[in-house]
Design an enzyme around this catalytic site. Structure first.
Site, PDB file in Angstrom:
ATOM      1  N   HIS A   1      -1.185   5.999   8.911  1.00  0.00           N
ATOM      2  CA  HIS A   1       0.184   6.493   9.042  1.00  0.00           C
ATOM      3  C   HIS A   1       0.248   7.898   9.612  1.00  0.00           C
ATOM      4  CE1 HIS A   1       0.071   3.329   6.014  1.00  0.00           C
ATOM      5  NE2 HIS A   1       1.326   3.083   6.268  1.00  0.00           N
ATOM      6  N   GLU A  26       4.414  -4.726   9.583  1.00  0.00           N
ATOM      7  CA  GLU A  26       3.192  -4.639   8.780  1.00  0.00           C
ATOM      8  C   GLU A  26       2.700  -6.027   8.344  1.00  0.00           C
ATOM      9  OE1 GLU A  26       3.447  -0.069   7.082  1.00  0.00           O
ATOM     10  OE2 GLU A  26       3.254  -1.688   5.643  1.00  0.00           O
ATOM     11  N   HIS A  49       0.826  -1.223   0.000  1.00  0.00           N
ATOM     12  CA  HIS A  49       0.000   0.000   0.000  1.00  0.00           C
ATOM     13  C   HIS A  49       0.860   1.274   0.000  1.00  0.00           C
ATOM     14  CE1 HIS A  49      -0.187  -0.258   4.723  1.00  0.00           C
ATOM     15  NE2 HIS A  49       0.837   0.474   4.358  1.00  0.00           N
ATOM     16  N   HIS A  97      10.846  -4.385   5.430  1.00  0.00           N
ATOM     17  CA  HIS A  97      11.377  -3.058   5.108  1.00  0.00           C
ATOM     18  C   HIS A  97      11.690  -2.269   6.369  1.00  0.00           C
ATOM     19  CE1 HIS A  97       7.049  -2.060   5.456  1.00  0.00           C
ATOM     20  NE2 HIS A  97       7.258  -0.775   5.301  1.00  0.00           N
TER      21      HIS A  97
HETATM   22 FE   LIG Z   1       2.315   1.251   5.663  1.00  0.00          FE
END
Ligand SMILES: [Fe+2]
Length: 283
Positions: A59, A240, A12, A193
């Protein structure tokens, strides 16, 4: 009875929206990523789901670090995006499904999940990018969306075991809803990540692919990890994975993998697209 007919995982990241807005899908950098999507779009256009339940993490658009619900669910009839500072064009609102949302919210609280229930909620790229990937040109207005936010930004975060259990509880809630609706569940987010610090840019392809395999065959095995394990193995934002696990938790019947495309790096993340067909358990 409402039925979950499938689940999918997708990235996303906001850079995807910029790439689509600027027509970069066929460029060498983006092509291996975007080439994964047509089979999933075709499946969605064939199955025509009524509702998407979409796991993502906010976020900072709706919930900043001063107020961070562990789990939040939207129960509105419509959701709006707002400027996140990425230069993305103004986009149309997302249609909600308040009746099923409230049913799930009630069922979750009854089931021991103390949700933050949002009658108004701004939705960020975590929700709008996956919808735009599936229905390009922001043509998602016909499908009703139930946003479910999981805190993946600020510790303490819910552990994988808990997010998987949340997904299972949502799976049970959908199965107990009387209206005939076809539902598809999206688990969104990057795989391995890390955005900052000494290990910024870390990607663990082997672990990402193992996770995709396990999401099909043995998702409970992934609940053995803590969030700190995930930070160590897959980078600070590797947590995530929780949203992919929540999606898989909702698939309480039989699953069959229909499609997969793993590509890394894309905007410093491992990107896992996977489509699972789901058959509900017999009542
Ligand atoms: Fe994200």
């Amino acid at each position: 009875m409402a039925k979950i007919i499938g689940g999918l995982t997708t990235s996303h990241i906001p850079a995807i929206a910029n790439a689509m807005a600027n027509g970069l899908e066929e460029t060498p950098y983006w092509k291996p990523f975007f080439d994964g999507y047509p089979p999933v779009r075709d499946w969605l256009n064939e199955k025509k789901p009524d509702v998407i339940i979409l796991f993502y993490n906010d976020h900072g658009l709706e919930f900043f670090i001063d107020k961070k619900p562990t789990f939040a669910i939207g129960v509105a009839d419509e959701y709006h995006n707002a400027d996140e500072g990425w230069g993305i064009p103004t986009i149309p609102p997302v249609t909600g499904e308040s009746e099923l949302s409230w049913h799930i919210a009630n069922s979750l609280v009854e089931d021991g999940f103390d949700m933050t229930i949002c009658q108004e909620m701004k939705v960020d790229h975590g929700l709008t990018v996956p919808l735009n990937l599936m229905w390009p040109g922001y043509n998602y207005g016909h499908v009703k969306v139930i946003p479910v936010c999981i805190n993946c930004e600020q510790h303490p975060m819910p552990q994988p075991k808990r997010t998987f259990a949340l997904g299972q509880a949502i799976g049970r809630a959908v199965a107990s809803f009387d209206e005939d609706l076809n539902v598809v569940v999206f688990g969104t987010g990057g795989m391995s990540h890390q955005l900052d610090g000494e290990r910024a840019g870390i990607i663990n392809r082997k672990f990402d692919i193992e996770c995709l395999d396990k999401l099909v065959t043995d998702p409970e095995d992934l609940t053995k990890y803590s969030n700190l394990d995930l930070v160590e193995i897959a980078g600070a934002q590797g947590v995530e994975l929780n949203m992919l696990l929540a999606m898989r938790g909702t698939l309480i019947g039989q699953v069959k993998e229909l499609h997969r495309n793993y590509h890394a790096p894309i905007s410093n993340t491992g990107s896992g697209l996977m489509l699972l067909e789901h058959t509900m358990p017999e009542k």
